[in-house]
Design a protein around this motif. Structure first.
Motif, short mmCIF file in Angstrom:
data_model
loop_
_atom_site.label_atom_id
_atom_site.label_comp_id
_atom_site.label_asym_id
_atom_site.label_seq_id
_atom_site.Cartn_x
_atom_site.Cartn_y
_atom_site.Cartn_z
N GLU A 85 0.85 -1.19 0.00
CA GLU A 85 0.00 0.00 0.00
C GLU A 85 0.88 1.24 0.00
OE1 GLU A 85 -2.94 -0.08 3.07
OE2 GLU A 85 -3.72 -2.02 2.43
N PHE A 86 0.42 2.29 -0.69
CA PHE A 86 1.15 3.55 -0.76
C PHE A 86 0.15 4.68 -0.97
CE2 PHE A 86 0.78 2.04 -5.06
CZ PHE A 86 0.68 3.16 -5.86
N LYS A 87 0.61 5.90 -0.98
CA LYS A 87 -0.24 7.08 -1.16
C LYS A 87 0.10 7.72 -2.51
CE LYS A 87 -1.71 7.04 3.20
NZ LYS A 87 -3.04 6.78 3.60
N PHE A 88 -0.96 7.94 -3.33
CA PHE A 88 -0.77 8.60 -4.61
C PHE A 88 -2.12 9.01 -5.17
CE2 PHE A 88 -0.13 8.85 -9.21
CZ PHE A 88 0.99 9.65 -9.27
N ASP A 94 -5.27 6.69 -0.91
CA ASP A 94 -4.72 5.34 -0.73
C ASP A 94 -4.62 4.63 -2.07
OD1 ASP A 94 -4.48 5.58 2.03
OD2 ASP A 94 -6.55 4.95 2.34
N ALA A 95 -3.56 3.85 -2.21
CA ALA A 95 -3.34 3.09 -3.44
C ALA A 95 -2.68 1.77 -3.07
CB ALA A 95 -2.47 3.89 -4.40
N ARG A 99 2.61 -7.01 -7.60
CA ARG A 99 3.56 -7.56 -8.57
C ARG A 99 3.00 -8.90 -9.03
NH1 ARG A 99 10.13 -8.08 -7.90
NH2 ARG A 99 10.54 -8.63 -10.08
N LEU A 100 2.47 -8.92 -10.25
CA LEU A 100 1.80 -10.11 -10.77
C LEU A 100 2.80 -11.16 -11.26
CD1 LEU A 100 -1.19 -8.46 -12.64
CD2 LEU A 100 -1.19 -9.58 -10.41
N ASN A 101 3.87 -10.73 -11.89
CA ASN A 101 4.93 -11.67 -12.30
C ASN A 101 6.25 -10.92 -12.29
OD1 ASN A 101 5.27 -10.36 -14.87
ND2 ASN A 101 3.56 -11.55 -15.68
N GLU A 102 7.27 -11.52 -12.82
CA GLU A 102 8.61 -10.94 -12.72
C GLU A 102 8.69 -9.52 -13.26
OE1 GLU A 102 12.19 -11.08 -11.10
OE2 GLU A 102 10.84 -12.80 -11.04
N ASN A 103 7.95 -9.24 -14.35
CA ASN A 103 8.05 -7.93 -15.00
C ASN A 103 6.74 -7.16 -15.05
OD1 ASN A 103 10.83 -8.24 -15.63
ND2 ASN A 103 10.25 -9.62 -17.29
N LYS A 104 5.69 -7.65 -14.41
CA LYS A 104 4.40 -6.96 -14.51
C LYS A 104 3.95 -6.46 -13.14
CE LYS A 104 -0.16 -6.93 -16.30
NZ LYS A 104 -1.06 -7.36 -17.27
N TYR A 105 3.71 -5.14 -13.10
CA TYR A 105 3.22 -4.48 -11.90
C TYR A 105 1.92 -3.78 -12.24
CZ TYR A 105 8.13 -4.97 -10.67
OH TYR A 105 9.38 -5.47 -10.44
N VAL A 106 0.93 -3.88 -11.38
CA VAL A 106 -0.32 -3.13 -11.54
C VAL A 106 -0.57 -2.36 -10.25
CG1 VAL A 106 -1.37 -4.67 -13.25
CG2 VAL A 106 -1.72 -5.11 -10.83
N ALA A 107 -1.14 -1.19 -10.40
CA ALA A 107 -1.46 -0.37 -9.24
C ALA A 107 -2.83 0.27 -9.44
CB ALA A 107 -0.40 0.70 -9.03
N ILE A 156 -3.48 3.22 -11.58
CA ILE A 156 -2.33 4.11 -11.43
C ILE A 156 -1.23 3.55 -12.33
CG2 ILE A 156 -0.56 4.98 -9.87
CD1 ILE A 156 -2.67 4.82 -7.65
N GLN A 157 -0.80 4.33 -13.28
CA GLN A 157 0.24 3.89 -14.19
C GLN A 157 1.59 3.98 -13.48
OE1 GLN A 157 -0.41 6.35 -17.62
NE2 GLN A 157 -2.02 5.02 -18.39
N VAL A 158 2.35 2.90 -13.58
CA VAL A 158 3.65 2.83 -12.91
C VAL A 158 4.76 2.68 -13.94
CG1 VAL A 158 2.71 1.89 -10.76
CG2 VAL A 158 3.44 0.33 -12.55
#
Length: 175
Positions: A85-88, A94-95, A99-107, A156-158
């Motif tokens: 969890e983070f703030k953005f 709250d956000a 980390r879904l796999n080695e190279n994929k992050y979704v927020a 949230i685009q990362v």
């Protein structure tokens, strides 16, 4: 013979409230009241136009608005399948990042689109859950899969840069 007690004024003669001249009172009939009401509504509508224009201008640019990039965490500190969890974009927003796999992050913004309850990542179920009304969201897309929510979670685009994960912008969805 009538008693002098019954003919006495029931209040002090110096009291000014008994001396209202009803003939000179302002008359306000239904038509006059409706005109006044319509006039007041018109003044209110015209006076609120500038604020509506400011709000519309602000809302039109939200989908394209890029915030200052904010470091969420280092890549090495977030294991595959874990969340954080983070703030953005602000300190009160709250956000959650997954980390879904080695190279994929979704927020996503961490508030259910039904009634703004917090949403949690349940690794074992591989989905996001809103415990308030049993809402479920797909972790890949943020789209609702069950329960009362009808709209997807705002994404949230990362961006990954030099071993760190940064939040860049909030992608808004049309209602």
């Amino acid at each position: 013979m009538p008693s002098d007690k019954n003919n006495k004024i029931p209040f002090n003669e110096d009291n000014y409230t008994h001396n209202i001249e009803r003939n000179n009172e302002r008359k306000l009939d239904r038509r006059g009241f409706m005109k006044t009401l319509a006039g007041a509504a018109g003044v209110f509508a015209v006076s609120s136009l500038p604020w509506g224009a400011v709000a519309a201008k602000e809302l039109m640019g939200l989908g394209e608005k890029e915030y200052p990039h904010k470091k969420i965490t280092d890549v090495s500190k977030l294991a595959v399948g874990d969340s954080l969890e983070f703030k953005f974009p602000g300190e009160h927003d709250d956000a959650i990042i997954i980390r879904l796999n080695e190279n994929k992050y979704v927020a996503y913004q961490n508030a259910c689109t039904h009634l703004r309850c917090p949403v949690f990542w349940v690794k074992e179920q591989n989905q996001m859950v809103c415990p308030c009304h049993h809402g479920f969201f797909d972790a890949e897309t943020g789209a609702p899969t069950a329960g009362p929510p009808r709209r997807p979670l705002p994404e949230i685009q990362v961006k990954v840069d030099n071993g760190a994960i940064y939040a860049v912008r909030v992608k808004r969805y049309e209602a």
